[in-house]
Write an enzyme that holds these catalytic residues in place. Structure first.
Site, short mmCIF file in Angstrom:
data_model
loop_
_atom_site.label_atom_id
_atom_site.label_comp_id
_atom_site.label_asym_id
_atom_site.label_seq_id
_atom_site.Cartn_x
_atom_site.Cartn_y
_atom_site.Cartn_z
N HIS A 134 -6.30 7.83 -2.19
CA HIS A 134 -7.47 7.08 -2.67
C HIS A 134 -8.54 7.95 -3.33
O HIS A 134 -9.74 7.73 -3.14
CB HIS A 134 -8.08 6.28 -1.53
CG HIS A 134 -7.25 5.12 -1.07
ND1 HIS A 134 -6.26 4.55 -1.85
CD2 HIS A 134 -7.25 4.43 0.11
CE1 HIS A 134 -5.70 3.55 -1.17
NE2 HIS A 134 -6.27 3.45 0.00
N HIS A 208 -10.49 -2.35 -2.80
CA HIS A 208 -9.93 -2.27 -1.44
C HIS A 208 -10.65 -3.22 -0.48
O HIS A 208 -11.03 -2.84 0.61
CB HIS A 208 -10.01 -0.83 -0.93
CG HIS A 208 -9.00 -0.49 0.13
ND1 HIS A 208 -8.98 -1.11 1.35
CD2 HIS A 208 -7.97 0.40 0.13
CE1 HIS A 208 -7.99 -0.58 2.09
NE2 HIS A 208 -7.36 0.32 1.35
N GLU A 344 -4.09 -4.87 -2.72
CA GLU A 344 -4.62 -3.92 -3.70
C GLU A 344 -3.71 -3.90 -4.93
O GLU A 344 -2.63 -3.33 -4.89
CB GLU A 344 -4.71 -2.53 -3.07
CG GLU A 344 -5.48 -2.49 -1.76
CD GLU A 344 -5.04 -1.32 -0.90
OE1 GLU A 344 -5.20 -0.16 -1.34
OE2 GLU A 344 -4.53 -1.56 0.22
#
Length: 379
Positions: A134, A208, A344
């Site tokens: 991420h 997210h 996502e």
């Protein structure tokens, strides 16, 4: 003597000025309110609240570009907050997590924190064991974005901008990003992503948000989930795709027909890779067509129905496996395992290291552009 037309114009101008001073802009019956939410490392953080004609409401902060609240009507017409989050900026800073932010420069994992691009090997932050997750230690979720409200016909959009500098978290190129959140009058959240770079770099942006259509006060295991995918990308014991693209047929990962999220977690728990629950990338059948439903979620308790549309080739279904009761969120709710799910939309994990996955490389003179829609209704 002032004309009536001039008099009315003057009153309108004064009212507009007063509303701006109050941090509120009106667009028809749609409104957006801005408030100071504190500071982070010397930068001002704001919280914007957008309300549409139906009373649905979305809150966005420029700390991480996060959706902090999303209230939509249930089957009785009552507003339900369907995303997990925290009450304050301090809460987000003190509890590093991924509740509702923009994820980047690369959403999901890159194996061993490295990739080779145009003959050069880049070493990026290893913040998930030996792997990159991420965007690194200080990804886009922990950056302060520029933020503004923009009126467009009867909608108000929240526009976020961030310049990720060359070398940030190890990535090449200055990446200029714009993310636009729009809450429409038909209770859709439209997320438009755009980026340009001055040097070739991987880009894989997503949001997210943790969804619980029961109103963040109960488990999400009762939600009925459908994912429009025949294939997925299997993972190893570190959640890195093996490179295979495998059929979902006969696996506990198959959600081609709407199925209760908790059904196979309970029945086939040990068969799920890593034994923790769902955290897998699905290869969508939609081929980037925004007119096709990529996924849907339904709560029998509230009657809220969410449909997901995207131009992305994949979606990561995550069942909140690492919520462990250590975080108290909004409404004094303690977040426990499986209290929410994430969908996502994305390119595939570890794509920079897997040649046959859809490419995530953005080059100079190209424009990264993608859209995801979360559409809410009741049934």
């Amino acid at each position: 003597m002032l004309s009536k037309t001039f008099h009315r114009a003057l009153i309108s101008l004064v009212l507009t000025f007063v509303l701006l001073l109050m941090g509120t802009i009106m667009a028809g019956a749609v409104s957006v309110k801005m408030e100071n939410w504190g500071q982070y490392r010397g930068e001002q953080v704001y919280l914007y609240t957008v309300t549409n004609n139906n009373g649905a409401q979305m809150k966005v902060t420029n700390y991480g570009g996060r959706i902090t609240a999303l209230k939509v009507p249930d089957k009785n017409g009552d507003l339900v907050d369907v995303v997990l989050g925290l009450e304050s900026l301090k809460g987000y800073i003190e509890n590093p997590n991924y509740f509702g932010p923009v994820i980047g420069r690369y959403g999901n994992r890159i194996a061993d924190g490295q990739f080779t691009l145009d003959g050069k090997t880049y070493h990026i932050a290893q913040n998930n064991g030996d792997n990159h997750l991420h965007g690194g230690f200080v990804g886009f979720d922990k950056r302060v974005w520029k933020i503004k409200a923009v009126e467009n016909n009867n909608d108000v959009s929240i526009v976020l901008n961030y310049l990720s500098k060359d070398g940030e978290e190890g990535y090449p190129g200055n990446l200029d990003i714009k993310v636009t959140y729009t809450l429409t009058d038909n209770n859709s959240v439209v997320i438009d992503y755009m980026a340009v770079t001055d040097k070739a770099t991987p880009v894989n942006l997503t949001n997210h948000s943790y969804f619980n259509l029961n109103g963040v006060n109960d488990t999400a295991l009762d939600h009925q989930l459908m994912i429009n995918a025949d294939y997925y990308t299997p993972i190893d014991d570190e959640w890195i795709p093996t490179g295979a693209i495998a059929s979902l047929e006969g696996t506990p990962l198959d959600f081609r027909e709407a199925t209760r999220v908790g059904k196979r977690i309970e029945e086939d728990f040990v068969q799920l890779e890593n034994g923790a629950g769902y955290d897998h990338n699905y290869v969508l059948n939609t081929e980037g067509d925004l007119d096709q439903v990529a996924a849907s979620v339904y709560s029998p308790a509230t009657g809220i129905f969410m449909e997901v549309y995207t131009t992305e080739p994949g979606v990561q279904f995550y069942s909140g496996n690492f919520l462990d009761g250590s975080i108290t969120g909004k409404y004094d709710k303690v977040y426990n395992k499986h209290d929410a799910i994430c969908l996502e939309t994305q390119h595939f994990p570890n794509s920079p290291n897997v040649n046959h996955f859809p490419s995530t490389i953005l080059r100079p003179n190209e424009v990264y552009k993608t859209t995801t829609i979360y559409d809410f209704s009741t049934k």
